[in-house]
Every structure is written in C-alpha cells, then in structure tokens.
Design a protein around this motif. Sequence first.
Motif, PDB file in Angstrom:
ATOM      1  N   ALA A  84       0.820  -1.212   0.000  1.00  4.23           N
ATOM      2  CA  ALA A  84       0.000   0.000   0.000  1.00  4.23           C
ATOM      3  C   ALA A  84       0.854   1.263   0.000  1.00  4.23           C
ATOM      4  O   ALA A  84       1.947   1.285   0.574  1.00  4.23           O
ATOM      5  CB  ALA A  84      -0.916   0.000   1.221  1.00  4.23           C
ATOM      6  N   PRO A  85       0.351   2.324  -0.627  1.00  4.33           N
ATOM      7  CA  PRO A  85       1.058   3.609  -0.553  1.00  4.33           C
ATOM      8  C   PRO A  85       1.034   4.151   0.876  1.00  4.33           C
ATOM      9  O   PRO A  85       0.074   3.915   1.615  1.00  4.33           O
ATOM     10  CB  PRO A  85       0.271   4.526  -1.492  1.00  4.33           C
ATOM     11  N   GLU A  86       2.069   4.845   1.238  1.00  8.70           N
ATOM     12  CA  GLU A  86       2.151   5.419   2.575  1.00  8.70           C
ATOM     13  C   GLU A  86       1.056   6.472   2.751  1.00  8.70           C
ATOM     14  O   GLU A  86       0.569   7.061   1.789  1.00  8.70           O
ATOM     15  CB  GLU A  86       3.532   6.060   2.808  1.00  8.70           C
ATOM     16  N   ASN A  87       0.674   6.727   3.990  1.00  5.01           N
ATOM     17  CA  ASN A  87      -0.400   7.683   4.278  1.00  5.01           C
ATOM     18  C   ASN A  87      -0.094   9.104   3.835  1.00  5.01           C
ATOM     19  O   ASN A  87      -1.010   9.891   3.632  1.00  5.01           O
ATOM     20  CB  ASN A  87      -0.735   7.678   5.772  1.00  5.01           C
ATOM     21  N   ARG A 121       1.164   9.951   0.998  1.00  9.96           N
ATOM     22  CA  ARG A 121       1.036  10.057  -0.466  1.00  9.96           C
ATOM     23  C   ARG A 121      -0.266  10.772  -0.817  1.00  9.96           C
ATOM     24  O   ARG A 121      -1.206  10.822  -0.027  1.00  9.96           O
ATOM     25  CB  ARG A 121       1.058   8.673  -1.115  1.00  9.96           C
ATOM     26  N   GLU A 140      -3.887  11.698  -2.108  1.00  9.17           N
ATOM     27  CA  GLU A 140      -5.143  10.967  -1.962  1.00  9.17           C
ATOM     28  C   GLU A 140      -5.482  10.163  -3.218  1.00  9.17           C
ATOM     29  O   GLU A 140      -5.925   9.015  -3.126  1.00  9.17           O
ATOM     30  CB  GLU A 140      -6.282  11.952  -1.644  1.00  9.17           C
ATOM     31  N   ARG A 179      -3.567   6.885  -3.333  1.00  4.15           N
ATOM     32  CA  ARG A 179      -4.113   5.899  -2.390  1.00  4.15           C
ATOM     33  C   ARG A 179      -5.460   5.348  -2.870  1.00  4.15           C
ATOM     34  O   ARG A 179      -5.712   4.154  -2.787  1.00  4.15           O
ATOM     35  CB  ARG A 179      -4.230   6.500  -0.986  1.00  4.15           C
TER      36      ARG A 179
END
Length: 142
Positions: free
Chosen positions: A105-108, A110, A112, A115
């Motif tokens: 998963a993309p990091e928080n 990144r 919106e 994600r």
Amino acid sequence: MLRIATWNIKSFNTREEELTKELTEGRLMRSSRNEKKGKGQTLLDNYIMIYSGVPKETRAKEEVAILVQKILTTQIEECKYVSEKNVAIRIRLGEELVNIIGIYAPENNREENIRERFFEDLQITINDMPSNGCMIILGGDL
C-alpha cells in the motif's frame, strides 16, 4: 501445511542472501514485497519470484513480489501483474484453488488520488479472482 509470511524490505538487491536464508529455515511457501524492476518471474534458490515493479528505466522504489517454492511452480494456473503495488497468482494445492494477492500500500503521506487508485486496483483484482477458491491477501503498509 501451508506456511505464509510477509517481509517488507526496502531493497531486495542487497538482501537476497538473507531472504533466501529466512525462507529456507522457515520452510516458507510464499512471501511478499521486494524491489525488482519490471514485471516477470525469476528463480531465487528453491523459489520462483513472481514480481511486479516499476518500469526498468524508473528508479526502483515501489514493487511487490510473491515467492513460491520451485516444486509448486507447475501448480500455478495464472499470474497477474496488476501494478507496481499489486501482483496476484492462482495456484492449485491438491484439490484446493488458492488465490494469492501480494500488495504494498502507498504510505499515508502520499496523495489521496494515489491511495484511492491503489484500493480501486485491489478491489478490481479481488473481483477478478474466481469465487470457487480461498483468497489470501499478503499486504505491507496497510
């Protein structure tokens, strides 16, 4: 017995020997996450690595892989290289059909839209898997 593990590593290239040792000592069947460019399959000791990464001309930073014991490669029915954060296989283990999705998963922090696209791709991958088998999602940074 089915043994599954995930291993989130920053750079696969410098840790190939360590990963091989962990897989061998733990007699693991599958693992997820690596840094390999492009998409495809490669042998890694007694395993085949099915990977999906960034294009070869791009700096490697977001890739994912599933490792399967080499003796089970004839049981793999399908590989899907969805994106640099999503790869999936369908494998037959005896009478059982097993769908495995490896994701990173993309990091928080990144954007919106990045994600959202990741989760849209994951949902499409899940929906595309046959419903007559079990599903395993191996994830990193969820």
